[in-house]
Each structure stands twice: as structure tokens, then as C-alpha cells.
Motif scaffolding. Sequence first.
Motif, PDB file in Angstrom:
ATOM      1  N   LYS A  11       9.645   1.194   3.495  1.00 18.66           N
ATOM      2  CA  LYS A  11       8.300   0.997   4.031  1.00 18.66           C
ATOM      3  C   LYS A  11       7.377   0.394   2.973  1.00 18.66           C
ATOM      4  O   LYS A  11       6.593  -0.482   3.271  1.00 18.66           O
ATOM      5  N   ASP A  31       2.289  -2.786   1.719  1.00 22.94           N
ATOM      6  CA  ASP A  31       2.367  -2.194   3.073  1.00 22.94           C
ATOM      7  C   ASP A  31       2.306  -0.679   2.998  1.00 22.94           C
ATOM      8  O   ASP A  31       2.813  -0.063   2.056  1.00 22.94           O
ATOM      9  N   THR A  33       2.672   2.814   5.713  1.00 22.25           N
ATOM     10  CA  THR A  33       2.999   3.254   7.080  1.00 22.25           C
ATOM     11  C   THR A  33       2.838   4.757   7.185  1.00 22.25           C
ATOM     12  O   THR A  33       2.814   5.479   6.186  1.00 22.25           O
ATOM     13  N   ASN A  37       6.477   4.671  10.835  1.00 25.08           N
ATOM     14  CA  ASN A  37       6.206   3.269  11.190  1.00 25.08           C
ATOM     15  C   ASN A  37       5.336   3.080  12.423  1.00 25.08           C
ATOM     16  O   ASN A  37       5.123   1.966  12.855  1.00 25.08           O
ATOM     17  N   LYS A  40       0.779   1.225  10.902  1.00 18.33           N
ATOM     18  CA  LYS A  40       1.102   0.347   9.761  1.00 18.33           C
ATOM     19  C   LYS A  40      -0.131  -0.386   9.312  1.00 18.33           C
ATOM     20  O   LYS A  40      -0.988  -0.704  10.135  1.00 18.33           O
ATOM     21  N   THR A  42      -1.739  -3.041   5.736  1.00 17.40           N
ATOM     22  CA  THR A  42      -1.552  -3.577   4.399  1.00 17.40           C
ATOM     23  C   THR A  42      -2.793  -3.218   3.596  1.00 17.40           C
ATOM     24  O   THR A  42      -3.907  -3.448   4.056  1.00 17.40           O
TER      25      THR A  42
END
Length: 260
Positions: A11, A31, A33, A37, A40, A42
Motif C-alpha cells: 500500500k 499513497d 490507504t 484499500n 485511499k 495521496t
Amino acid sequence: MNKGKKLYEGKAKIIYEGPEKGTGIQHFKDDTTEFNNLKKSTVEGKGVLNNRISEHILNNINQIGIKTHLIKRLNMREQLIKLVEIIPLEFIVRNIATGSLTKRLGIADGTVLSKPLIEYSYKNDELGDPLIAKEHIIEFNWAKESELNLINEYCLRINDFMQGMFRGVGIKLVDFKLEFGRSENNGEEEILLADEISPDTCRLWDVISEKKLDKDRFRKNLGNVVQAYQEVARRLGIIHEDSNISEVKFGKPQVVDLKK
Ligand code: 5GP
């Protein structure tokens, strides 16, 4: 340094083959998460900060006699590491009850534990990293009893060291996750601390305000995620007082009412 083929992508990190046999390059992504997931995002600059913070902590842990997979940091986002056979377990060390512990057992959030509590999870995304008992680890051969005893000892020493290090800069180490791996040294198997230690893998609260300085800022939509990670790096003396790793973003210009 030339990277070999991609060996694993997780991840928040990618592992590539390293320049020599048995080495790898660990690349820190921006990234982030949560909930396996489902959520999510950034966070610009997070990978750079985690690379530096984890390097600092693992180097110090090495100096107290616990071997780690880290060979050296290569650049802003990459570390040269020893490739280890990862033990498929997460070792969670807790000093203060919060997170899944409080949800699972109904313990009041913020309860200070009388001594550090070590919990084990089976590393398996599809199953949601379930909590397991020592008996499961032995029964399913995820680790030997002797390995587990040694790792428990390492967890407590790392906790003592990190609690002191963070206390010294006004931060409470609430809990954290560790991963370990097996490696061979002159024909002998040894256990190395692997993965990373950063605000992605620890809960860190300011001693006075209890402000969260870790991934919970993302998990709980508290905002200022990268600023919190920067604060940790600054307090540890890793980055300079006025360094700003995230991109500067200007908001919409606002009309200022000078009469007020
Ligand atoms: P909890 O079980 O309360 O969700 O997490 C306990 C501690 O372990 C927290 O510091 C959390 O950040 C860390 N942790 C547990 N599982 C994971 C994981 O899969 N990834 C990361 N980055 N940290 C984890």
C-alpha cells in the motif's frame, strides 16, 4: 543506484531487487490507504518523511543491539535493505488503549496500560489482518516458539527505547506495529526487524495537547496529515526547523474587512 525488478508492491511501499544478491531497494510512496484499500489517498511528501523518520529510528534500534534490515538510506525515497523472509505476522505493541483495542473490548479510549501489551495479527489483507493467539502461530508454523520469545523480547526493548526517544521530544508513544524477518548470517538464521517505523505505523500524541501526529489524521479525516509527520521529523531533529516538504498550496484570495 540501479534498481532490479519489482519484487513486491504494497500500500505504501515498493520493494525492488537490489544491486547485490540478497539486497533490495525499499521505495516509500506517498499513497496512503485505510480499511484494506477502501479509503485511499495521496499525501504529498509523506514517503520522503517516512523514509527519513524510519531510517532514524531503525539506525538507533541497531545501535541498541537489535539487527534490522536497513543497510543505508539511498536518497529521498529509497533505502538499501537486506532481503529477509518476512514472518507473516504483525506485532502490535500498546502503551495506551485506543484504536481496535478499545473497539474490540470496550475499554475507555486513552486508558494507560499497567504494562506494554503485545498483540499478534496474521498478515493477510483478504482476511483483514485478524488478531490471533500465540497458539495459532505455533500450530500453523508461522514462527517457532523460540523465535516468538526472542521477538517478544525485541518488541519490549524497542518499546522502551522508542517511548524514551519520543517522550524526550514531547510525544507519547501510544502504540505501534512491527514486522520481523529471517535472514542467514554465516549459516546461522537470525531475526531482523523489517518494514518501517514511522507515523504510518505508530500512534503518536503530543504530550500536552494530545494532538494526533500520525496516520489517524488520515483515518479520522482530521486534515494536516503531512504537517503532522513533518512535526514528528522536526522534533526528532531529522529535518530543519523551517523545512517544508509538502508543496505550498495557496487558497482562494479572501476579502479582508479592515473595519473589524
Ligand atoms: P489498531 O489495531 O489499533 O488499528 O492499530 C494498532 C497500531 O498498529 C497502530 O499504531 C497502527 O498504526 C498499527 N497498525 C496495525 N495494523 C497496521 C497495518 O496494517 N498497517 C500499518 N501501517 N499500521 C498498522
